[in-house]
Design an enzyme around this catalytic site. Structure first.
Site: not given
Ligand code: LLP
Length: 404
Positions: A268, A270, A338
């Site tokens: 998964e 991102g 702000c």
């Molecule tokens: N699968 C699950 C169950 C997740 O909770 C997440 C991310 C992903 C996949 C994807 O993870 P990635 O490959 O993108 O690391 N807002 C934070 C990141 C929060 C990630 C939340 N969960 C940031 O800007 O660093």
């Protein structure tokens, strides 16, 4: 992204021109980089051809998801909105997994109706609710159970999810209980074990540890899982100094695991797919002098890019036109909101800026626009995709009237 004749470009398009044509702040994405990332990701794990479910939360732009879909990827969703978006982009329900600790009855209902691949459940109560709804619908629903492997991902605490003090998944003891519960249910078919220990992971060792825990847990349950969903979390390099995740070592560990537990791997990702494809283009509104530093007040703010305020994240910040004069004072790049946390970065020896100059923040394709808000009643930025020589608005800038 590179400077050509001192002008910052993406795929040979000058960002300065984008700013002129589409105004600022604007998110701009590179299709070339997206393609490269997806192909690299596939190549890294090609020996066992995993199902790659793009984590929609990292970038929710419909048109971008449509492009991602064309490479055969599915989606990892965490809300009804994300599920609707993935389906709207044309993703096959058979490539969609639904994660999250708090799926409502409404969301479970919808997911069952859409016949998605897996609902990855995270508690006993949730499994009972899936069971109840499936029984009413007289359906058999494929689910996964998310294991909390109590593994430290060695990343920021705010984005760690795999330790026992985190709200995610269930511990081993509960996992065994739930496997038995599923076996006794006529309406649930337990197909998957899922894990996700955190985000922006740059060390392969936590992944190895996680796989060890998964291995032991499966051996003890004696249940045959068709799918093992290893989540996402693969980190990217936000500066040129930090180390890179060793995909080869992660790949080796998975292959070893698969020998013992033949199954289909799901990922998964991102950030590793969209993180470095995005740039936030903004304009200097004012430069305000102070004894020790100068504040560069941009037209982009924390509502457009939350990561610095939320996690202390640092995004490479570059001028759209390279000049030789260097500022003697520290520049503190801030937005107009702000709040004192509305600050992007402080830089020494940045080139001398003047008002109306264009400044670009890099690597904002993941959790940039998707975390944005309308705080201070600021309309959300436009989103642009550069694909070959084509420049396309893939989401229009919000208008103030949209917010009234
Ligand atoms: N699968 C699950 C169950 C997740 O909770 C997440 C991310 C992903 C996949 C994807 O993870 P990635 O490959 O993108 O690391 N807002 C934070 C990141 C929060 C990630 C939340 N969960 C940031 O800007 O660093």
């Amino acid at each position: 992204m590179k400077y050509i004749k001192k002008k910052l470009t993406i795929d040979r398009i000058k960002l300065e021109d984008i700013a002129k044509k589409f105004d600022t702040p604007t998110y701009c994405y590179s299709y070339t980089q997206l393609k490269k990332n997806i192909n690299n990701f596939k190549k890294n794990f090609k020996t066992f051809s995993p199902l790659i479910c793009f984590a929609i939360k990292s970038n929710t732009n419909l048109n971008l998801i449509k492009e991602i879909k064309k490479f055969g990827l599915g989606a990892d969703v965490v809300s009804m909105g994300e599920l609707m978006m993935a389906l709207k982009a044309g993703m096959s329900p058979k490539k969609i997994v639904f994660s999250g600790v708090g799926k409502t009855s409404n969301e479970i209902n919808y997911a069952i109706d859409k016949k998605i691949l897996l609902i990855n459940a995270e508690s006993k109560s949730e499994i009972k609710e899936i069971d109840r709804i499936a029984r009413i619908k007289k359906k058999k629903v494929q689910i996964g159970i998310r294991l909390n492997p109590n593994t430290d991902a060695k990343t920021l605490s705010q984005i760690s999810t795999g330790k026992k003090e985190n709200k995610f998944g269930v511990n081993e003891k509960t996992f065994f209980e739930l496997v038995n519960y599923c076996k006794s249910s006529k309406n649930i078919s337990l197909e998957c074990l899922s894990v996700h220990i955190g985000s922006q992971i740059l060390d392969h060792k936590p992944y190895e540890k996680m796989l060890n825990v998964v291995d032991k847990t499966i051996t003890k349950t004696k249940h045959k899982f068709k799918f093992i969903d290893l989540g996402g979390g693969m980190g990217i390099s936000y500066d040129n100094r930090s180390k890179k995740l060793n995909y080869n070592k992660y790949n080796i560990a998975i292959k070893k695991f698969l020998k013992k537990h033949p199954s289909k791997i799901i990922f998964e990702p991102g950030r590793s797919i969209v993180g470095n494809i995005g740039f936030l283009i903004s304009k200097v509104i004012y430069i305000k002098e102070n004894d020790k530093k100068n504040f560069v007040i941009l037209d982009a703010a924390m509502n457009d890019l939350m990561r610095p305020a939320l996690y202390g994240a640092n995004h490479k910040t570059l001028p759209s036109v390279k000049k030789n004069q260097i500022s003697k004072k520290i520049y503190e790049f801030v937005g107009p909101i702000c709040e004192s946390t509305d600050k992007f970065t402080s830089l020494k020896k940045f080139q001398k800026l003047k008002e109306k100059d264009i400044v670009v923040m890099c690597d904002v394709g993941a959790y940039g626009m998707s975390l944005s808000s309308n705080y201070n009643l600021r309309p959300k930025p436009a989103e642009i995709l550069i694909k070959g020589s084509k420049i396309r608005v893939i989401k229009k800038r919000q208008k103030h009237t949209d917010l009234m």
